[in-house]
Design a protein around this motif. Structure first.
Motif, PDB file in Angstrom:
ATOM      1  N   GLU A  73     -26.169  24.975   2.090  1.00  0.00           N
ATOM      2  CA  GLU A  73     -26.818  24.228   1.014  1.00  0.00           C
ATOM      3  C   GLU A  73     -26.455  22.751   1.113  1.00  0.00           C
ATOM      4  O   GLU A  73     -25.514  22.370   1.781  1.00  0.00           O
ATOM      5  CB  GLU A  73     -26.330  24.756  -0.334  1.00  0.00           C
ATOM      6  CG  GLU A  73     -26.645  26.209  -0.577  1.00  0.00           C
ATOM      7  CD  GLU A  73     -26.033  26.690  -1.889  1.00  0.00           C
ATOM      8  OE1 GLU A  73     -25.423  25.876  -2.612  1.00  0.00           O
ATOM      9  OE2 GLU A  73     -26.183  27.871  -2.177  1.00  0.00           O
ATOM     10  N   THR A 116     -25.525  18.910   5.041  1.00  0.00           N
ATOM     11  CA  THR A 116     -25.074  20.073   4.278  1.00  0.00           C
ATOM     12  C   THR A 116     -23.592  19.980   3.957  1.00  0.00           C
ATOM     13  O   THR A 116     -22.854  19.192   4.549  1.00  0.00           O
ATOM     14  CB  THR A 116     -25.337  21.364   5.073  1.00  0.00           C
ATOM     15  OG1 THR A 116     -24.520  21.336   6.246  1.00  0.00           O
ATOM     16  CG2 THR A 116     -26.791  21.499   5.448  1.00  0.00           C
ATOM     17  N   ARG A 143     -23.320  19.411  -3.610  1.00  0.00           N
ATOM     18  CA  ARG A 143     -23.487  19.451  -5.063  1.00  0.00           C
ATOM     19  C   ARG A 143     -22.190  19.043  -5.737  1.00  0.00           C
ATOM     20  O   ARG A 143     -21.145  18.981  -5.107  1.00  0.00           O
ATOM     21  CB  ARG A 143     -23.862  20.858  -5.511  1.00  0.00           C
ATOM     22  CG  ARG A 143     -25.156  21.380  -4.939  1.00  0.00           C
ATOM     23  CD  ARG A 143     -25.439  22.765  -5.465  1.00  0.00           C
ATOM     24  NE  ARG A 143     -24.187  23.510  -5.582  1.00  0.00           N
ATOM     25  CZ  ARG A 143     -24.038  24.792  -5.282  1.00  0.00           C
ATOM     26  NH1 ARG A 143     -25.042  25.478  -4.844  1.00  0.00           N
ATOM     27  NH2 ARG A 143     -22.882  25.402  -5.415  1.00  0.00           N
TER      28      ARG A 143
END
Length: 179
Positions: free
Chosen positions: A72, A5, A75
């Protein structure tokens, strides 16, 4: 890698940076150790502040790396945010480094080095760069600018300058030791 993460990556990076500060940079860049003994009296050594900062970073990074598994995945937005954050920090440090000498020369016409440990000149760079750093981080997080945030940033920078400078008679605020 499901458990890779953004929190864990950030924690590992902070842990590595703290270890680099503590184990390499602070000992190599400091003339004295953590504590120095002069004429039978102990005083703070050059390496104490960066070593304490490095240890705090290592502890924070380890905590985030170990407990940050519910966020999350990584990204591209994370990378762009990190780049903006680093840019804010670098610009603030550049302002901190250049503001003191520029203001002293503009106001007095004198050279900065002899005045770098005299009031009010020694506070200019630290307070201006610190205010810019804190304010830019607030704006980055909140995505808005307000006068109350400017005053908060200025107040925190002034508090930190007083907190580090007033108890020690021979301490130079950053970046005055390099100028």
């Amino acid at each position: 890698m499901k458990h890779f993460t953004q929190d864990r990556v950030l924690g590992l990076l902070v842990l590595a940076f703290g270890a680099w500060i503590t184990l390499y940079w602070a000992p190599v860049d400091s003339e004295t150790g953590l504590v120095e003994r002069l004429r039978g009296r102990f005083s703070i050594g050059d390496a104490l502040a960066p070593t304490v900062a490095g240890v705090i970073l290592m502890a924070s990074g380890a905590w985030l790396a170990l407990l940050g598994g519910k966020g999350e995945g990584l990204r591209l937005a994370n990378l762009s945010y990190l780049c903006v954050l680093i840019l804010c920090l670098l610009l603030s440090i550049a302002l901190m480094r250049g503001a003191g000498p520029a203001l002293v020369e503009a106001i007095t016409g004198a050279e900065y080095r002899p005045l770098r440990d005299t009031v009010p000149w020694k506070y200019f760079g630290f307070v201006m760069g610190g205010t810019a750093m804190i304010l830019s981080l607030i704006v980055l997080v909140e995505r808005r600018l307000s006068w109350s945030r400017v005053l908060i940033a200025l107040g925190v920078a002034l508090f930190l300058a007083a907190f580090y400078d007033l108890p020690f008679e021979d301490l130079l605020l950053p970046p005055n030791g390099d100028v």
